[in-house]
Design a protein around this motif. Structure first.
Motif, PDB file in Angstrom:
ATOM      1  N   PHE A 132      -5.187  -8.139  17.187  1.00 51.67           N
ATOM      2  CA  PHE A 132      -4.226  -8.239  18.297  1.00 51.67           C
ATOM      3  C   PHE A 132      -3.180  -7.111  18.244  1.00 51.67           C
ATOM      4  O   PHE A 132      -3.118  -6.240  19.120  1.00 51.67           O
ATOM      5  N   ILE A 133      -2.359  -7.104  17.223  1.00 55.63           N
ATOM      6  CA  ILE A 133      -1.260  -6.131  17.173  1.00 55.63           C
ATOM      7  C   ILE A 133      -1.807  -4.723  16.894  1.00 55.63           C
ATOM      8  O   ILE A 133      -1.401  -3.744  17.532  1.00 55.63           O
ATOM      9  N   ASP A 165     -11.436  -2.321   9.855  1.00 54.26           N
ATOM     10  CA  ASP A 165     -11.272  -3.746  10.204  1.00 54.26           C
ATOM     11  C   ASP A 165     -12.505  -4.517   9.744  1.00 54.26           C
ATOM     12  O   ASP A 165     -13.636  -4.042   9.865  1.00 54.26           O
ATOM     13  N   VAL A 204     -12.667 -10.108  11.181  1.00 52.65           N
ATOM     14  CA  VAL A 204     -12.446 -11.545  10.966  1.00 52.65           C
ATOM     15  C   VAL A 204     -11.961 -12.117  12.300  1.00 52.65           C
ATOM     16  O   VAL A 204     -12.582 -13.008  12.876  1.00 52.65           O
ATOM     17  N   ASN A 205     -10.853 -11.574  12.808  1.00 48.98           N
ATOM     18  CA  ASN A 205     -10.377 -11.905  14.157  1.00 48.98           C
ATOM     19  C   ASN A 205     -10.494 -10.708  15.090  1.00 48.98           C
ATOM     20  O   ASN A 205     -10.333 -10.853  16.290  1.00 48.98           O
ATOM     21  N   ASP A 238     -13.921  -3.845   4.575  1.00 49.94           N
ATOM     22  CA  ASP A 238     -13.075  -4.938   4.093  1.00 49.94           C
ATOM     23  C   ASP A 238     -12.087  -4.415   3.053  1.00 49.94           C
ATOM     24  O   ASP A 238     -12.489  -3.692   2.132  1.00 49.94           O
ATOM     25  N   LEU A 239     -10.854  -4.819   3.206  1.00 57.05           N
ATOM     26  CA  LEU A 239      -9.808  -4.368   2.272  1.00 57.05           C
ATOM     27  C   LEU A 239     -10.004  -4.934   0.865  1.00 57.05           C
ATOM     28  O   LEU A 239      -9.314  -4.539  -0.065  1.00 57.05           O
ATOM     29  N   GLN A 290      -1.997  -3.349   9.330  1.00 60.28           N
ATOM     30  CA  GLN A 290      -1.901  -4.619  10.068  1.00 60.28           C
ATOM     31  C   GLN A 290      -2.951  -5.612   9.583  1.00 60.28           C
ATOM     32  O   GLN A 290      -2.901  -6.790   9.928  1.00 60.28           O
ATOM     33  N   THR A 323      -4.882 -13.879   8.893  1.00 55.10           N
ATOM     34  CA  THR A 323      -3.703 -14.337   9.643  1.00 55.10           C
ATOM     35  C   THR A 323      -3.774 -15.824   9.970  1.00 55.10           C
ATOM     36  O   THR A 323      -2.896 -16.348  10.655  1.00 55.10           O
ATOM     37  N   TYR A 360      -0.079 -18.217   3.079  1.00 54.75           N
ATOM     38  CA  TYR A 360       0.007 -17.021   3.933  1.00 54.75           C
ATOM     39  C   TYR A 360       1.395 -16.372   3.781  1.00 54.75           C
ATOM     40  O   TYR A 360       1.514 -15.181   3.503  1.00 54.75           O
ATOM     41  N   LYS A 370       2.610 -12.637   1.939  1.00 57.63           N
ATOM     42  CA  LYS A 370       3.459 -11.603   2.555  1.00 57.63           C
ATOM     43  C   LYS A 370       4.732 -11.391   1.723  1.00 57.63           C
ATOM     44  O   LYS A 370       5.219 -10.271   1.580  1.00 57.63           O
ATOM     45  N   VAL A 430       4.775 -13.245  17.598  1.00 62.15           N
ATOM     46  CA  VAL A 430       4.342 -12.175  18.500  1.00 62.15           C
ATOM     47  C   VAL A 430       3.379 -12.750  19.551  1.00 62.15           C
ATOM     48  O   VAL A 430       2.544 -13.597  19.235  1.00 62.15           O
ATOM     49  N   LYS A 481      -7.785 -14.302  18.629  1.00 63.79           N
ATOM     50  CA  LYS A 481      -7.232 -15.018  17.482  1.00 63.79           C
ATOM     51  C   LYS A 481      -7.545 -16.507  17.550  1.00 63.79           C
ATOM     52  O   LYS A 481      -7.271 -17.249  16.610  1.00 63.79           O
TER      53      LYS A 481
HETATM   54  N1  LIG Z   1       0.907 -12.314  15.513  1.00 64.24           N
HETATM   55  C1  LIG Z   1       1.994 -12.733  14.887  1.00 64.24           C
HETATM   56  O1  LIG Z   1       2.771 -13.552  15.429  1.00 64.24           O
HETATM   57  C2  LIG Z   1       2.340 -12.206  13.512  1.00 64.24           C
HETATM   58  C3  LIG Z   1       3.545 -12.663  12.921  1.00 64.24           C
HETATM   59  C4  LIG Z   1       3.867 -12.204  11.658  1.00 64.24           C
HETATM   60  C5  LIG Z   1       3.062 -11.285  11.005  1.00 64.24           C
HETATM   61  N2  LIG Z   1       1.899 -10.867  11.588  1.00 64.24           N
HETATM   62  C6  LIG Z   1       1.080  -9.899  10.844  1.00 64.24           C
HETATM   63  O2  LIG Z   1       0.704  -8.849  11.709  1.00 64.24           O
HETATM   64  C7  LIG Z   1      -0.567  -8.324  11.346  1.00 64.24           C
HETATM   65  C8  LIG Z   1      -1.478  -8.315  12.552  1.00 64.24           C
HETATM   66  O3  LIG Z   1      -1.639  -9.666  12.994  1.00 64.24           O
HETATM   67  P1  LIG Z   1      -2.325 -10.055  14.357  1.00 64.24           P
HETATM   68  O4  LIG Z   1      -1.489 -11.070  15.008  1.00 64.24           O
HETATM   69  O5  LIG Z   1      -2.718  -8.837  15.096  1.00 64.24           O
HETATM   70  O6  LIG Z   1      -3.601 -10.835  13.827  1.00 64.24           O
HETATM   71  P2  LIG Z   1      -5.148 -10.489  13.904  1.00 64.24           P
HETATM   72  O7  LIG Z   1      -5.817 -11.551  13.111  1.00 64.24           O
HETATM   73  O8  LIG Z   1      -5.566 -10.294  15.303  1.00 64.24           O
HETATM   74  O9  LIG Z   1      -5.243  -9.085  13.149  1.00 64.24           O
HETATM   75  C9  LIG Z   1      -5.561  -8.946  11.797  1.00 64.24           C
HETATM   76  C10 LIG Z   1      -6.753  -8.036  11.680  1.00 64.24           C
HETATM   77  O10 LIG Z   1      -7.067  -7.854  10.297  1.00 64.24           O
HETATM   78  C11 LIG Z   1      -8.471  -7.921  10.154  1.00 64.24           C
HETATM   79  N3  LIG Z   1      -8.759  -8.319   8.767  1.00 64.24           N
HETATM   80  C12 LIG Z   1      -8.640  -9.539   8.211  1.00 64.24           C
HETATM   81  N4  LIG Z   1      -8.989  -9.507   6.913  1.00 64.24           N
HETATM   82  C13 LIG Z   1      -9.340  -8.221   6.659  1.00 64.24           C
HETATM   83  C14 LIG Z   1      -9.805  -7.554   5.490  1.00 64.24           C
HETATM   84  N5  LIG Z   1      -9.995  -8.198   4.334  1.00 64.24           N
HETATM   85  N6  LIG Z   1     -10.086  -6.232   5.567  1.00 64.24           N
HETATM   86  C15 LIG Z   1      -9.911  -5.568   6.747  1.00 64.24           C
HETATM   87  N7  LIG Z   1      -9.476  -6.147   7.872  1.00 64.24           N
HETATM   88  C16 LIG Z   1      -9.189  -7.462   7.821  1.00 64.24           C
HETATM   89  C17 LIG Z   1      -8.911  -8.931  11.187  1.00 64.24           C
HETATM   90  O11 LIG Z   1     -10.295  -8.789  11.532  1.00 64.24           O
HETATM   91  C18 LIG Z   1      -8.002  -8.625  12.340  1.00 64.24           C
HETATM   92  O12 LIG Z   1      -8.574  -7.673  13.207  1.00 64.24           O
HETATM   93  C19 LIG Z   1      -1.069  -9.212  10.208  1.00 64.24           C
HETATM   94  O13 LIG Z   1      -0.808  -8.577   8.990  1.00 64.24           O
HETATM   95  C20 LIG Z   1      -0.238 -10.472  10.350  1.00 64.24           C
HETATM   96  O14 LIG Z   1      -0.107 -11.144   9.117  1.00 64.24           O
HETATM   97  C21 LIG Z   1       1.527 -11.316  12.826  1.00 64.24           C
END
Ligand SMILES: NC(=O)c1ccc[n+]([C@@H]2O[C@H](COP(=O)([O-])OP(=O)(O)OC[C@H]3O[C@@H](n4cnc5c(N)ncnc54)[C@H](O)[C@@H]3O)[C@@H](O)[C@H]2O)c1
Length: 321
Positions: free
Chosen positions: A16-17, A38, A41-42, A59-60, A80, A84, A144, A148, A177, A185
Motif C-alpha cells: 500500500f504505502i 517485495d 505477502v500483501n 524476501d527480507l 516499507q 503488517t 507487531y 517495530k 494510514v 491489505k
Molecule cells: N498502513 C498503516 O496504517 C501503517 C501504520 C504504521 C506502520 N505501517 C508500516 O508501513 C509499512 C508499509 O505498510 P503498508 O500499510 O503499506 O502495508 P502492506 O502490507 O501493504 O505493505 C508491506 C509490504 O511488505 C511486503 N513484505 C512483507 N513481508 C516481507 C518480507 N519478508 N520481505 C519482503 N517484503 C515483505 C508485503 O508483501 C507488502 O507489499 C510497513 O512497514 C508497516 O508496518 C503502516
C-alpha cells in the motif's frame, strides 16, 4: 534536490504505502532508478501497473534476496516491507521479518553511505495515552508493535555509536494510514476503506459501542511526503507521522455518508477485545520542525480522494469480509 538518476531501493514497494511512494517518485522524477523488493505477502501487481523500474520478488528473511541487495549500489533506501498483519502472533516469524532484516538494512545503508528511511509504527505506543510523543509511553501491546519498537531501539543504539550520522537515518512512526492502494491489505485495510466498501453497497456500518473511539488518521500522500522530506532534510531521528488530529469512528461514517451520498445509520455492538486503544494522536511538532513535514489532508479531503479512487479503480470491488 532531485531523485533523477538516483538508485533507490524500496522494500515493500508492491504494498500500500510503498507503491504510493514509488508512484510519487516516478511522477516527479521519471529518471529515478527504482528497485522494488517485495515478498508479495500483501503486495499486489495491480498496485504497480505502469511502474517502470526493476521488481525483484524476494524476501527480507532470505539470504538469496539479501545477497542480491548487497551486490547493488544504492543512493537511497526506503524500507516499507514488513509483516503488517497485527493479528499474527507468531513471535519468531514477526521478529525475523520485521526486526532481523532491519539490521541487514542498517549495514547496507552504511556501506552505501545512503539515507535510510524506514517505517516504524504508532503500535510502539500500545495503549499509552494520547497525544503520543516519541520517547514517552513506548509500551507495545502486540508482537507487531514490539517488532517495530526493536527497530527503533536499534536506531537509537546506532545513534549512540554514531552521534552525527553522515547520512540520514530516519524512523517514521506512521499512525492510521488510509488512501488509494490499500485494497490488497484485505482485513488489515483501514477502517475507512472497509466502511466505504460496505456503505457504497448499502450495507449498514457496524461500530464498537458507541463509535466514540478516536484515531489519528493520516492520508497516504502525507506519509509519502514525510518519507521524501526525511530523505532530504539531513536530520536523523525517530518521528511521528500522523495528521496531528484525532477523529472518531462516528465521524468517519458521517463523512462517508456525505461523500457517498448515503444516509446510513450506525449499528453499534459490544467490543469483544479486552485490549483496545481508545485514542491515538500524533504529536508532530518535531516532525514539522526537523523534517519540514506539514500534513496537507483533512479527514474530509482524504476520504474524498479515497472514494474517488474506489469509484475509478475499484468500481466492482466487493466489501472485505
Ligand atoms: N498502513 C498503516 O496504517 C501503517 C501504520 C504504521 C506502520 N505501517 C508500516 O508501513 C509499512 C508499509 O505498510 P503498508 O500499510 O503499506 O502495508 P502492506 O502490507 O501493504 O505493505 C508491506 C509490504 O511488505 C511486503 N513484505 C512483507 N513481508 C516481507 C518480507 N519478508 N520481505 C519482503 N517484503 C515483505 C508485503 O508483501 C507488502 O507489499 C510497513 O512497514 C508497516 O508496518 C503502516
Amino acid at each position: 534536490m532531485t531523485f533523477n538518476g538516483k538508485k533507490i531501493l524500496i522494500t515493500g514497494g508492491a504494498g500500500f504505502i510503498g507503491s504510493n511512494l514509488v508512484k510519487t517518485i516516478l511522477q516527479e522524477w521519471p529518471d529515478a532508478e527504482i528497485l522494488i523488493l517485495d515478498a508479495f505477502v500483501n503486495g499486489h501487481f495491480k498496485n504497480l501497473i505502469g511502474f517502470k523500474g526493476e521488481l525483484f520478488a524476494g524476501d527480507l528473511t532470505d539470504d538469496k534476496s539479501l545477497n542480491l541487495l548487497k551486490a547493488r549500489p544504492f543512493d537511497f533506501i526506503f524500507h516499507q516491507g514488513a509483516i503488517t498483519d497485527t493479528t499474527i502472533h507468531n513471535q519468531k516469524k514477526m521478529i525475523e521479518a520485521n526486526t532481523n532484516s532491519f539490521s541487514f538494512l542498517l549495514d547496507l545503508a552504511e556501506k552505501n553511505h545512503a539515507p535510510l528511511i524506514y517505517a516504524s509504527s504508532a503500535a510502539v505506543y500500545g495503549n499509552s495515552p494520547a497525544p503520543n510523543r516519541v520517547g514517552v509511553g513506548e509500551i507495545p501491546e502486540n508482537i507487531y508493535g514490539y517488532s517495530k519498537y526493536l527497530m527503533d531501539e536499534m536506531t537509537r543504539a546506532y545513534f549512540k555509536r554514531n552521534p552525527k550520522p553522515e547520512h540520514p537515518l530516519v524512523g517514521l512512526r506512521y499512525f492510521n494510514v488510509y488512501g488509494p492502494g490499500e485494497y490488497y491489505k484485505g482485513k488489515m485495510a483501514s477502517m475507512i476503506l472497509q466502511l466505504a466498501l460496505k456503505m457504497r453497497r448499502d450495507i449498514t456500518p457496524r461500530l464498537f459501542k458507541f463509535g466514540d473511539q478516536r484515531r489519528d488518521f493520516v492520508f497516504v500522500d502525507d506519509v509519502v511526503q514525510a518519507n521524501l522530506k526525511a530523505a532530504t532534510a539531513n536530520a536523523s531521528g525517530i518521528f511521528n507521522v500522523g495528521s496531528g488530529v484525532s477523529r472518531t469512528f462516528n465521524e468517519i461514517v458521517a463523512i462517508l455518508n456525505d461523500t457517498l451520498g448515503t444516509t446510513h445509520f450506525i449499528e453499534y455492538f459490544d467490543n469483544p477485545y479486552t485490549f483496545y486503544q481508545n485514542n491515538t494522536c500524533a504529536d508532530i511538532r518535531e516532525t514539522k520542525e526537523k523534517l519540514g513535514y506539514f500534513p496537507q489532508y483533512s479527514l474530509e479531503k482524504g476520504i474524498q480522494k479515497t472514494v474517488e479512487w474506489l469509484e475509478t479503480s475499484l468500481k466492482d470491488a466487493d466489501p472485505i469480509p
